[in-house]
Design a protein around this motif. Sequence first.
Motif, PDB file in Angstrom:
ATOM      1  N   THR A  65       0.762  -1.076   0.016  1.00 30.91           N
ATOM      2  CA  THR A  65       0.123   0.013  -0.033  1.00 30.91           C
ATOM      3  C   THR A  65       0.907   1.408   0.226  1.00 30.91           C
ATOM      4  OG1 THR A  65      -0.307  -0.197   2.445  1.00 30.91           O
ATOM      5  CG2 THR A  65      -1.927  -1.052   1.079  1.00 30.91           C
TER       6      THR A  65
ATOM      7  N   SER B 173       0.665   3.943  -3.209  1.00 31.11           N
ATOM      8  CA  SER B 173      -0.111   5.010  -2.495  1.00 31.11           C
ATOM      9  C   SER B 173      -0.666   6.006  -3.593  1.00 31.11           C
ATOM     10  CB  SER B 173       0.336   5.731  -1.285  1.00 31.11           C
ATOM     11  OG  SER B 173       1.636   6.188  -1.612  1.00 31.11           O
TER      12      SER B 173
ATOM     13  N   VAL C 278      -6.204   3.926   4.932  1.00 37.86           N
ATOM     14  CA  VAL C 278      -5.689   2.727   5.732  1.00 37.86           C
ATOM     15  C   VAL C 278      -4.396   3.097   6.751  1.00 37.86           C
ATOM     16  CG1 VAL C 278      -3.781   2.091   3.950  1.00 37.86           C
ATOM     17  CG2 VAL C 278      -4.940   0.408   5.347  1.00 37.86           C
TER      18      VAL C 278
ATOM     19  N   TYR D  38      -7.825  -0.339   0.116  1.00 35.30           N
ATOM     20  CA  TYR D  38      -7.314   0.852  -0.026  1.00 35.30           C
ATOM     21  C   TYR D  38      -7.146   1.257  -1.452  1.00 35.30           C
ATOM     22  CZ  TYR D  38      -3.667   4.492   0.250  1.00 35.30           C
ATOM     23  OH  TYR D  38      -2.763   5.708   0.380  1.00 35.30           O
TER      24      TYR D  38
END
Length: 548
Positions: free
Chosen positions: A163, A167, A176, A282
């Motif tokens: 993640t 991002s 998240v 996410y």
Amino acid sequence: MNCRTSLSSWQALTTSSERLKKQHLKTLFDSDSGRFDKFSRHIPGVLFDFSKQLIDDSTFEQLVSLAKESDLAAWRDKMFAGEKINFTEDRAVLHVALRNRANTPILVDGTNVTEQVQSELEKMKGFSERVRSGEWQGYTGKSVKDVVAIGVGGSNLGPQMVTEALSAYADNTLNVHYVSNVDGVQLAQVLKKVEAETTLFVISSKTFTTSETMNNARSSVNWFLESAQDKSAIAKHFVAVSTNLEKTREFGIADENVFTMWDWVGGRFSLWSAIGLPIALYLGYDKFVEVLEGAFEVDEHFKTAEFEQNVPLIMALLSVWNTSFLGHTSQAILPYDQALHMLPAYLQQGEMESNGKHVTFDGQTVPYTTVPIIWGMTGINGQHAFYQCLHQGNVIVPADFIASVEPQVALGKHHDVLLSNFLAQTEAMMAGVNEEQVRNDLQSKGKSEEEINELVAHKIHKGNRPTTSIVLDKVDAKAVGRLIAMYEHKIFCQGIILSVCSFDQWGVELGKGLANNIEAELTEENVAYEHDSSTAGLIAYYKQKRNK
């Protein structure tokens, strides 16, 4: 006996290592203008350049022979077929089944695990889409804004690394947050940022008994109930990734909100499973699938490529060469993409937990180093921190340099500056600067002979520091999947070549058991275990200070 030192290729490599220890990389480049073409490989989206490793033609051939003499192809086929190659735990090793995008059947104990995986992926898809669309609502009827992922080790590092890496592609539907440390500071900092009525907690623990994770989970429930005031509301805000339905029910999580795992998935190889649920939440399920697809591409390459062209295998052979033959006891992971800043920590667990072993397959003591110390950080920051040691220290640290052609975020000349550093560092580590070059440089700056003599030794760089350059087209979802899978298969190959079982972690289990006993001593009356004088003294000191 499974010790590899008896193999003819091992013995040949031992002889070659003594010869090449006297060789310099710069000389190898000067004598072979085609070295880059010879010692670089391409797979879709990736250039893998190992020409700055201290090898020559004959050494490379001997390394390939070592893989063949170690029956690596047979072991590889066993893994993909679902045979129980984790023999100390009598388990298959099938993280590859989690991203089997061809959906070919893979049988474990007569069960087609591909169907199980596909079913769980569909469940992840449906759930992530309900949460992201706002259909899933909390106890006050509001949709989820924040996800708090609670886990430790493989249940944390993989999802968080991915993640963080991706991002730039998030659409801001959800935030998240990750909690892994049982130190209350981390959880408290996260809970300050979120609201109970709009937060979803994902608790990831295969057994649902992991001490650190369950302490964080229980504290999260207590915090949540201060607002909700109703235990039935837990079902709307807590989901789990676990195999222990009894424990998840006790916790208040409905069965339909528990995502499963299997014993043929090791924690450090589990981000492709429901452990990756925070990734899908996410970034969206489609992006999660792209990560799987990138890994699957590398799986296919690893399964089918000839050894001489097989990138993960070559990565493993180079590590074995540097560690077990040249005696370099650590390896740096140096990403020149801020997006990959968590990659060193992720690979540290992946490699050191897998191959940090001291006995061969048949229980004999290993007479060689099986794993280097893995460490690192983003390259630009590293240049201003520890690269001095890499360039001029009296230890040699082989390093993987990782960069991308296209930046995630285009901003002026930033990426060109970044890549100029990436390219310059590997060249400098290979070539170094000799005395003649130093003297000429100082003379050109008008230094006197006396000043030159004082400075020259300090400014010499011996070079001959081995590096590998991995250049991705761009750090996107498929690229991240490819990169992780490359290192996963590298770790597998290292274990086979060095005859150690890569897929158990008895050292981790030892620490857990001792910690459980000591926790009881610290929190309960009239509990005492025997300890050495140091541990007993530390326990007594802590309890005395704490009780005050």
